[in-house]
Design a protein around this motif. Structure first.
Motif, PDB file in Angstrom:
ATOM      1  N   ILE A   1       0.764  -1.163  -0.220  1.00 26.20           N
ATOM      2  CA  ILE A   1       0.147   0.005  -0.091  1.00 26.20           C
ATOM      3  C   ILE A   1       0.826   1.092   0.065  1.00 26.20           C
ATOM      4  N   VAL A   2       2.016   1.322   0.929  1.00 27.54           N
ATOM      5  CA  VAL A   2       2.962   2.537   0.817  1.00 27.54           C
ATOM      6  C   VAL A   2       3.466   2.676  -0.386  1.00 27.54           C
ATOM      7  N   ALA A   3       3.755   1.672  -1.462  1.00 29.35           N
ATOM      8  CA  ALA A   3       4.280   1.828  -2.640  1.00 29.35           C
ATOM      9  C   ALA A   3       3.209   2.519  -3.612  1.00 29.35           C
ATOM     10  N   GLN A   4       2.146   2.712  -3.415  1.00 27.98           N
ATOM     11  CA  GLN A   4       1.168   3.260  -4.414  1.00 27.98           C
ATOM     12  C   GLN A   4       1.400   4.602  -4.352  1.00 27.98           C
ATOM     13  N   HIS A   5       2.124   5.257  -4.535  1.00 30.17           N
ATOM     14  CA  HIS A   5       2.462   6.715  -4.119  1.00 30.17           C
ATOM     15  C   HIS A   5       1.241   7.794  -4.974  1.00 30.17           C
ATOM     16  N   LEU A   6       0.888   8.655  -4.402  1.00 25.74           N
ATOM     17  CA  LEU A   6      -0.020   9.848  -5.006  1.00 25.74           C
ATOM     18  C   LEU A   6       1.033  10.611  -5.788  1.00 25.74           C
ATOM     19  N   PRO A   7       0.459  11.334  -6.756  1.00 28.53           N
ATOM     20  CA  PRO A   7       1.796  11.982  -7.651  1.00 28.53           C
ATOM     21  C   PRO A   7       2.264  13.114  -6.831  1.00 28.53           C
ATOM     22  N   GLY A   8       3.569  13.131  -7.157  1.00 28.55           N
ATOM     23  CA  GLY A   8       4.522  14.129  -6.468  1.00 28.55           C
ATOM     24  C   GLY A   8       5.056  13.916  -4.926  1.00 28.55           C
ATOM     25  N   THR A   9       4.515  12.732  -4.503  1.00 31.04           N
ATOM     26  CA  THR A   9       5.093  12.006  -3.202  1.00 31.04           C
ATOM     27  C   THR A   9       5.815  10.909  -3.226  1.00 31.04           C
ATOM     28  N   ALA A  10       6.414  10.455  -1.868  1.00 30.70           N
ATOM     29  CA  ALA A  10       7.108   9.365  -1.580  1.00 30.70           C
ATOM     30  C   ALA A  10       6.873   8.970  -0.151  1.00 30.70           C
ATOM     31  N   ALA A  11       7.193   7.589   0.029  1.00 33.84           N
ATOM     32  CA  ALA A  11       6.928   7.370   1.400  1.00 33.84           C
ATOM     33  C   ALA A  11       8.005   6.117   1.739  1.00 33.84           C
ATOM     34  N   THR A  12       8.196   5.812   3.099  1.00 35.82           N
ATOM     35  CA  THR A  12       8.976   5.020   3.211  1.00 35.82           C
ATOM     36  C   THR A  12       8.415   4.190   4.647  1.00 35.82           C
ATOM     37  N   LEU A  13       8.408   2.888   4.758  1.00 35.57           N
ATOM     38  CA  LEU A  13       7.758   2.345   6.064  1.00 35.57           C
ATOM     39  C   LEU A  13       8.805   1.348   6.611  1.00 35.57           C
ATOM     40  N   THR A  14       9.262   1.599   7.879  1.00 36.96           N
ATOM     41  CA  THR A  14      10.049   0.780   8.788  1.00 36.96           C
ATOM     42  C   THR A  14       9.521   0.310   9.795  1.00 36.96           C
ATOM     43  N   PHE A  15      10.159  -1.102  10.165  1.00 37.20           N
ATOM     44  CA  PHE A  15       9.556  -1.679  11.347  1.00 37.20           C
ATOM     45  C   PHE A  15      10.508  -1.821  12.619  1.00 37.20           C
ATOM     46  N   GLN A  16      10.238  -1.838  13.704  1.00 41.72           N
ATOM     47  CA  GLN A  16      11.049  -2.135  15.038  1.00 41.72           C
ATOM     48  C   GLN A  16      10.392  -3.507  15.570  1.00 41.72           C
ATOM     49  N   ASP A  17      11.279  -4.363  15.689  1.00 39.15           N
ATOM     50  CA  ASP A  17      10.945  -5.577  16.153  1.00 39.15           C
ATOM     51  C   ASP A  17      11.139  -5.483  17.705  1.00 39.15           C
ATOM     52  N   ASN A  18      10.084  -5.397  18.485  1.00 37.71           N
ATOM     53  CA  ASN A  18      10.230  -5.772  20.016  1.00 37.71           C
ATOM     54  C   ASN A  18       9.740  -6.942  20.953  1.00 37.71           C
ATOM     55  N   THR A  19       8.566  -7.317  20.706  1.00 36.87           N
ATOM     56  CA  THR A  19       8.248  -8.714  21.249  1.00 36.87           C
ATOM     57  C   THR A  19       7.375  -9.580  20.388  1.00 36.87           C
ATOM     58  N   PRO A  20       7.941 -10.806  20.253  1.00 39.05           N
ATOM     59  CA  PRO A  20       7.343 -11.763  18.845  1.00 39.05           C
ATOM     60  C   PRO A  20       5.996 -12.321  19.627  1.00 39.05           C
ATOM     61  N   PRO A  21       5.203 -12.620  18.479  1.00 37.63           N
ATOM     62  CA  PRO A  21       3.764 -13.292  19.088  1.00 37.63           C
ATOM     63  C   PRO A  21       4.258 -14.781  19.890  1.00 37.63           C
ATOM     64  N   MET A  22       3.088 -15.094  20.726  1.00 36.77           N
ATOM     65  CA  MET A  22       3.183 -16.459  21.372  1.00 36.77           C
ATOM     66  C   MET A  22       1.834 -16.999  20.944  1.00 36.77           C
ATOM     67  N   ALA A  23       2.248 -17.645  19.677  1.00 43.51           N
ATOM     68  CA  ALA A  23       1.129 -18.448  19.082  1.00 43.51           C
ATOM     69  C   ALA A  23       0.419 -19.526  19.622  1.00 43.51           C
ATOM     70  N   PRO A  24      -0.828 -19.897  19.421  1.00 46.37           N
ATOM     71  CA  PRO A  24      -1.772 -20.738  20.138  1.00 46.37           C
ATOM     72  C   PRO A  24      -1.384 -22.299  19.463  1.00 46.37           C
ATOM     73  N   THR A  25      -0.161 -22.770  19.979  1.00 42.96           N
ATOM     74  CA  THR A  25       0.333 -24.192  19.370  1.00 42.96           C
ATOM     75  C   THR A  25      -0.309 -25.292  20.128  1.00 42.96           C
ATOM     76  N   GLU A  26      -0.331 -26.368  19.465  1.00 43.88           N
ATOM     77  CA  GLU A  26      -0.807 -27.461  20.106  1.00 43.88           C
ATOM     78  C   GLU A  26      -0.101 -27.897  21.339  1.00 43.88           C
ATOM     79  N   GLY A  27       1.096 -27.592  21.552  1.00 41.91           N
ATOM     80  CA  GLY A  27       1.898 -27.961  22.985  1.00 41.91           C
ATOM     81  C   GLY A  27       1.189 -27.170  24.083  1.00 41.91           C
ATOM     82  N   ASN A  28       1.085 -25.838  23.729  1.00 40.53           N
ATOM     83  CA  ASN A  28       0.545 -24.958  24.570  1.00 40.53           C
ATOM     84  C   ASN A  28      -0.884 -25.343  25.149  1.00 40.53           C
TER      85      ASN A  28
END
Length: 431
Positions: free
Chosen positions: A321-348
């Motif tokens: 979605i970020v890459a679909q720029h409006l005319p005359g514009t640009a955009a960048t999206l960055t991510f910061q990893d903090n806490t991963p998910p605790m997925a609902p596994t069969e073991g859990n």
């Protein structure tokens, strides 16, 4: 003799409770008998300020807990992490016979209430204990110690291989995160089972098991546009400007990405000519005039997902979605990893089934899975990729992270009984 009589009475109390072994019944009776001492320890912990940034206070909590675990035969280590600008972590290790499941118990000794907070002292109103960190997470530590003491008195601790990790920066994790969570992750790799002792999920008097928690990561979106006279907005030469571009992106995320267990909150936003964000990513400064097309816009927020796959798919859609720029514009999206998910596994889920077997034998109702969208992120997520994990093993309470935080006192013994029985059974299972 009193504990033996109480254990016999518990065995005879109901048909459901008859499934408890003699040692398990003794543990339950011991927890009840020691309730006053457990509450006294909780009061001492709460009255010791251990706001995350009060490094001396966090270390004082570790010093307070050291003799409690050493008396149970644990070897205690304080891990200093000066590079993270945090106090460090408390690690206690108990060596058993090496044959049963290896158990990792997780809690944290820091709170959100710094030394400057007016909310500092423990108080009690009937069955309600009130104080900073009383349920998040000093009550969880009280549950751990009550369960371990009961196991020791019943002769069930000596065979158990247990590692306790009490982090000193759960509420405001140190940076870099890979260093701040290195020792916890290593403990997760060592363990077969991880039990996290943050607050019990309870709604309308019903207790729930936590087999999943969502991630808590951050994103930063920055857009640029061609600045110029406001009267030229939308024309071929000027384009749409930075604020229209950031608005397009955020609204497209809202329209196209919303799904179960996925959220992406916008926490702060600003735009103008110029617009800047501080190094901590929490404060934006912007200025502009009504007749000037904005050159810059910045937004920052979080991204929460239930599984690594859901997270990866969301990030890919956001970037597209970020890459679909409006005319005359640009955009960048960055991510910061903090806490991963605790997925609902069969073991859990198998762990929750084991906990429900203990509930049945205690004559307690079964615990359903708690919806993960109703829980925040926690340290258990850092080990869930390596060990079967069950969270929310601490006591029940409310008003977390605010003045008036409270704990339901009877829930300490309830959770300690569940934990002691579950841990003693797991410790007897072959690896």
């Amino acid at each position: 003799m009193r504990l033996l009589l109480a254990a016999c009475a518990l065995l005879a109390a109901s048909p459901a409770a008859a499934q408890l072994s003699r040692q398990e019944a003794a543990m339950a009776a011991s927890i009840d008998a020691d309730s006053a001492g457990t509450l006294t320890l909780l009061e001492r912990m709460v009255n010791q300020n251990s706001g995350t940034l009060n490094l001396a206070g966090v270390r004082a909590m570790g010093a307070m807990l050291r003799p409690e675990f050493e008396a149970l035969g644990f070897t205690v280590e304080w891990i200093e992490l000066p590079e993270t600008k945090r106090a460090g972590h408390f690690v206690a290790t108990h060596k058993g016979n090496g044959r049963g499941k290896r158990l990792l118990l997780i809690a944290h000794i820091d709170t959100v209430f710094e030394a400057s907070s007016p909310f500092q002292k423990f108080s009690r109103e009937g069955d309600k204990a009130i104080g900073p960190g009383v349920v998040d997470d000093k009550g969880g530590i009280a549950v751990i110690l009550a369960a371990l003491r009961a196991m020791q008195k019943a002769g069930m601790l000596k065979q158990a291989d247990i590692k306790v990790v009490l982090t000193g920066d759960e509420e405001k994790t140190g940076d870099p995160i890979p260093v701040a969570r290195r020792d916890l992750i290593e403990a997760g790799k060592w363990a077969d089972v991880a039990l996290e002792f943050e607050n019990l999920a309870r709604e309308n008097g019903q207790d729930f098991g936590t087999v999943a928690r969502r991630s808590a990561n951050n994103w930063t979106l920055a857009t640029t546009g061609r600045t110029g006279h406001g009267g030229g907005i939308f024309n071929a030469e000027t384009g749409y400007g930075a604020i229209y571009e950031i608005t397009r992106i955020l609204d497209a995320w809202r329209a196209q990405l919303i799904e179960e267990n996925l959220t992406f909150n916008v926490g702060v936003i600003g735009g103008g000519t110029p617009a800047t964000i501080d190094k901590d990513g929490v404060r934006i400064e912007a200025s502009g005039k009504t007749n000037v097309v904005p050159a810059t816009a910045i937004a920052r927020g979080d991204l929460r997902s239930l599984t690594p796959e859901q997270d990866a798919a969301a990030r890919a859609k956001m970037q597209a979605i970020v890459a679909q720029h409006l005319p005359g514009t640009a955009a960048t999206l960055t991510f910061q990893d903090n806490t991963p998910p605790m997925a609902p596994t069969e073991g859990n889920r198998a762990l929750l089934a084991r906990l429900n077997a203990a509930n049945k034998d205690l004559g307690l109702p079964q615990m359903a899975e708690f919806p993960p969208a109703k829980r925040g992120a926690a340290d258990s997520s850092f080990v869930a990729a390596y060990a079967d994990t069950l969270a929310g093993m601490g006591p029940s309470g409310g008003t977390l992270h605010a003045e008036g935080e409270w704990l339901d006192i009877p829930s300490i013994a309830l959770q300690a009984k569940r934990s002691a029985i579950l841990m003693s059974r797991l410790a007897r299972e072959r690896r």
